[in-house]
Design an enzyme around this catalytic site. Structure first.
Site, short mmCIF file in Angstrom:
data_model
loop_
_atom_site.label_atom_id
_atom_site.label_comp_id
_atom_site.label_asym_id
_atom_site.label_seq_id
_atom_site.Cartn_x
_atom_site.Cartn_y
_atom_site.Cartn_z
N LYS A 4 0.99 -1.22 0.36
CA LYS A 4 -0.01 0.05 0.45
C LYS A 4 0.51 1.40 -0.47
CE LYS A 4 -1.93 3.47 2.86
NZ LYS A 4 -1.83 3.78 1.72
N GLY B 36 6.74 5.36 7.46
CA GLY B 36 6.47 6.30 7.65
C GLY B 36 6.85 7.31 8.87
N SER B 37 5.78 7.96 9.58
CA SER B 37 5.90 8.24 10.22
C SER B 37 5.92 8.18 12.18
CB SER B 37 4.99 9.79 10.50
OG SER B 37 3.25 9.22 10.89
N THR C 274 1.87 6.92 12.81
CA THR C 274 1.50 6.20 12.34
C THR C 274 2.22 5.06 12.59
OG1 THR C 274 1.53 7.01 10.40
CG2 THR C 274 1.08 4.78 9.85
N ALA C 275 3.80 4.73 12.94
CA ALA C 275 4.11 3.58 13.79
C ALA C 275 3.53 3.52 15.10
CB ALA C 275 5.33 4.17 13.97
N GLU D 98 10.98 1.21 10.20
CA GLU D 98 11.38 3.00 10.15
C GLU D 98 10.44 4.17 10.06
OE1 GLU D 98 14.77 2.50 9.21
OE2 GLU D 98 14.06 0.35 8.40
N CYS E 57 13.65 11.19 4.98
CA CYS E 57 14.00 11.17 6.72
C CYS E 57 15.37 11.64 6.94
CB CYS E 57 14.17 9.82 7.06
SG CYS E 57 14.69 8.38 5.69
N GLU F 221 10.48 16.44 14.40
CA GLU F 221 10.76 16.08 12.43
C GLU F 221 9.81 17.71 12.01
OE1 GLU F 221 9.30 13.02 10.73
OE2 GLU F 221 11.47 13.03 9.51
P1 NAD Z 1 2.87 8.17 7.53
O1 NAD Z 1 2.61 7.68 8.59
O2 NAD Z 1 1.92 9.57 7.87
O3 NAD Z 1 2.18 7.25 7.00
C1 NAD Z 1 3.35 6.47 5.76
C2 NAD Z 1 1.82 5.56 5.51
O4 NAD Z 1 1.31 4.87 6.31
C3 NAD Z 1 1.71 6.30 4.13
O5 NAD Z 1 1.27 5.07 3.03
C4 NAD Z 1 -0.15 5.79 4.88
O6 NAD Z 1 -0.80 5.76 4.18
C5 NAD Z 1 -0.30 4.76 5.65
N1 NAD Z 1 -0.84 4.72 6.67
C6 NAD Z 1 -0.83 6.38 8.14
N2 NAD Z 1 -1.60 5.47 8.71
C7 NAD Z 1 -2.14 4.21 9.34
C8 NAD Z 1 -2.10 3.34 10.28
N3 NAD Z 1 -3.45 4.03 10.64
N4 NAD Z 1 -2.94 1.70 9.51
C9 NAD Z 1 -1.61 1.39 8.59
N5 NAD Z 1 -1.15 2.77 7.97
C10 NAD Z 1 -1.16 3.84 7.87
O7 NAD Z 1 4.24 9.10 6.90
P2 NAD Z 1 4.47 9.46 5.45
O8 NAD Z 1 4.27 11.25 5.66
O9 NAD Z 1 3.63 9.19 4.50
O10 NAD Z 1 6.10 10.23 5.38
C11 NAD Z 1 6.34 10.85 6.32
C12 NAD Z 1 7.60 10.60 7.08
O11 NAD Z 1 8.21 9.56 6.60
C13 NAD Z 1 8.03 11.34 7.57
O12 NAD Z 1 8.21 11.09 9.36
C14 NAD Z 1 9.46 10.77 7.73
O13 NAD Z 1 10.85 10.78 8.54
C15 NAD Z 1 9.02 9.16 7.49
N6 NAD Z 1 10.38 8.51 6.71
C16 NAD Z 1 10.81 7.52 7.19
C17 NAD Z 1 12.20 6.88 6.67
C18 NAD Z 1 12.92 5.62 6.57
O14 NAD Z 1 13.83 4.84 6.26
N7 NAD Z 1 12.88 5.92 8.97
C19 NAD Z 1 11.69 7.07 5.30
C20 NAD Z 1 10.92 7.75 4.76
C21 NAD Z 1 10.33 8.41 5.55
#
Ligand code: NAD
Length: 489
Positions: A180, A233-234, A237-238, A255, A289, A393
């Site tokens: 996804k 992602g963030s 969300t994690a 990550e 990130c 961040e």
């Molecule tokens: P996000 O957490 O908002 O979304 C990431 C993904 O998770 C998207 O596909 C989103 O639709 C999905 N998502 C959101 N809520 C969810 C839920 N409740 N259940 C399952 N999936 C869900 O992050 P973003 O705004 O898309 O990306 C930016 C963030 O990602 C920043 O914090 C950045 O630092 C981080 N990031 C980390 C790395 C790494 O490798 N450490 C790499 C790139 C980005």
């Protein structure tokens, strides 16, 4: 799949069991550089995820029983097909995400190609362990097998790059996947689906379900037949994913975000350090990130550094991302732009100084980009360590600069945030570089460089920046289940 004709919008479809399937409802996706809706993305939910997981489960027995060599050949073919269309992929990534065409051409798409080639190769070279116990007459060995259906969830900043960094190891190891991508950047994943059959990826091995995190993402995380979730992602969300997957005891790879320090000692080679630190602050609009967002400069060189850094940052041209002379494109969304701007406002309200960029310099945009989500590279000085600009961040083209006196002090200050993803250290004293690198709470430390990666080695963060690592060995271990077998003669 339907392609846009004249003014009609591009409409994406889910890819399930080797077929494109329309969805009953759709979400608008914007072109960040114009502010226009240009694409419609399926608003998938439980039903679509259910169909995709079933297709992935059905495909698992055949795919997992193929030899690593057979899978490797298919991955290489897929890499070739993407590379063949590199320009189309780069154009699409730039339009969908707002990043410059130059960055998409040089980084995003080549790395997506490399991800498949890298795991196509590395999967052929793993060895398992074996030990002997002669007095017991026993031999022990380990075997590794794919886990099953992997759920892969990726963010919007490096769309195809990060998605393929998960798909490639997952399928190389023999898993099948339901992916996804971010609802804001789905186009290149959809384009990749069009190449899977030609590459020889059997139907159901790679399924892509488009939609929001709350609906499609959560349905995937909660699905009982998806035993592992790889998420980038963030941190927020994690936490939600961890909670939702806990009843199923799922295996998680997380990550997450960062608040990455650059530590610059007075013996650093500034001719290398300044352009690299400008790049590490502003590349991809600061939406990586690994981007630097706290710059600690030793007091003796602070004012010279600051002056040269700002002069260098001002050379970065912001504007239409499809213009190859542009360095800074558009931010992902209107909401995100507002969020990033608000950090600058908060810093000013706290008494910090904005040296260039937001609110200080004029932003001249071409006529077609007036409604785009642009912001100039912004440098803030005299920020307190406790300020939200130094703790949270920001994920935009904003970097904070502060002075420090001693090695001991700077290590403590660099470590005093909740994140621990990446750090850079600049010094020509090799002993100091080692000492500092060892004491930083950071999954990655680059000294006298930034973003030089060997995919063989672990990638990931400490503290709130993540759990687990990705890389040749780490991804192999995550995407396989190990078994210890003992044989007595
Ligand atoms: P996000 O957490 O908002 O979304 C990431 C993904 O998770 C998207 O596909 C989103 O639709 C999905 N998502 C959101 N809520 C969810 C839920 N409740 N259940 C399952 N999936 C869900 O992050 P973003 O705004 O898309 O990306 C930016 C963030 O990602 C920043 O914090 C950045 O630092 C981080 N990031 C980390 C790395 C790494 O490798 N450490 C790499 C790139 C980005």
């Amino acid at each position: 799949p339907r392609m846009a004709h004249s003014k009609a919008l591009l409409v994406l479809e889910n890819f399930i069991g080797g077929k494109f399937v329309p969805c009953s409802s759709y979400i608008d996706s914007y072109n960040p550089s114009t502010g226009d809706v240009y694409c419609r993305v399926p608003d998938s939910g439980k039903e679509e995820v259910e169909a995709a997981v079933k297709a992935a489960k059905d495909a698992f027995p055949i795919w997992s029983s193929k030899s690593p060599l057979e899978r490797s050949q298919i991955l290489n073919k897929l890499a070739d097909l993407i590379e063949y269309e590199l320009e189309a992929f780069a154009q699409a990534e730039s339009k969908d995400q707002g990043k410059t065409i130059t960055f998409a051409r040089a980084v995003d798409i080549p790395r997506a190609v490399h991800n498949f080639r890298f795991f196509a190769s590395s999967i052929l070279h793993h060895v398992t362990e074996c030990t002997e116990m002669p007095t017991m007459g026993c031999v022990h060995y380990t075997s590794r097998a794919p886990v099953g259906v992997a759920g892969l969830i990726s963010p919007w900043n490096l769309p195809l790059y990060l998605l393929t960094w998960k798909i490639a190891p997952a399928i190389a190891c023999g898993n099948t996947v339901v992916a996804k991508p971010s609802e804001m950047t789905s186009v290149t994943a959809w384009m990749m689906c069009k190449l899977l059959e030609k590459a020889g990826v059997p139907p159901g091995v790679v399924n892509v379900v488009f939609g929001t995190g709350a609906k499609a993402g959560e349905a995937l995380v909660c699905h009982p037949d998806v035993p592992l979730i790889s998420f980038t992602g963030s941190t927020l969300t994690a936490q939600r994913i961890t909670e939702k997957s806990a009843p199923h005891c799922k295996r998680l790879s997380l990550e997450l975000g960062g608040k990455n320090p650059a530590i610059i000692f007075d013996d650093a080679d500034l001719s290398q350090c300044i352009p690299t630190t400008v790049r590490s602050s502003f590349a991809n609009q600061g939406e990586i990130c690994l981007c630097t967002s706290r710059i600690f400069v030793q007091r003796g060189i602070y004012s010279e550094f600051l002056k040269r850094f700002v002069a260098e940052a001002k050379k970065w041209k912001t504007g239409n991302p499809s213009d190859p002379t542009i360095d800074v494109g558009a931010l992902i969304s209107k909401e995100h732009l507002e969020k990033v701007r608000n950090y600058v406002k908060k810093a000013q309200a706290e008494g910090a100084r904005v040296l260039c960029g937001e609110g200080v310099d004029p932003l001249a945009l071409p006529l077609g980009n007036q409604k785009g989500y642009f912001m100039l590279p912004t440098v803030i000085a005299e920020v307190k360590d406790e300020s939200c600009c130094m703790q949270e961040e920001i994920f935009g083209p904003v970097t904070c600069m502060v002075a420090f006196d001693t090695e001991e002090e700077v290590i403590k200050r660099a470590n005093s945030v909740k994140y621990g993803l990446a750090a850079t250290v600049w010094s020509s004293n090799v002993g100091r570089v080692h000492r500092v690198a060892h004491r930083l709470q950071s999954g990655l430390v680059w000294t006298n460089c930034w973003l030089v990666r060997d995919l063989n080695l672990p990638f990931g963060g400490m503290k709130a920046s993540g759990i687990g690592r990705e890389g040749a060995k780490d991804s192999y271990e995550f995407f396989t289940e190990v078994k210890t077998i003992t044989i007595k003669h």
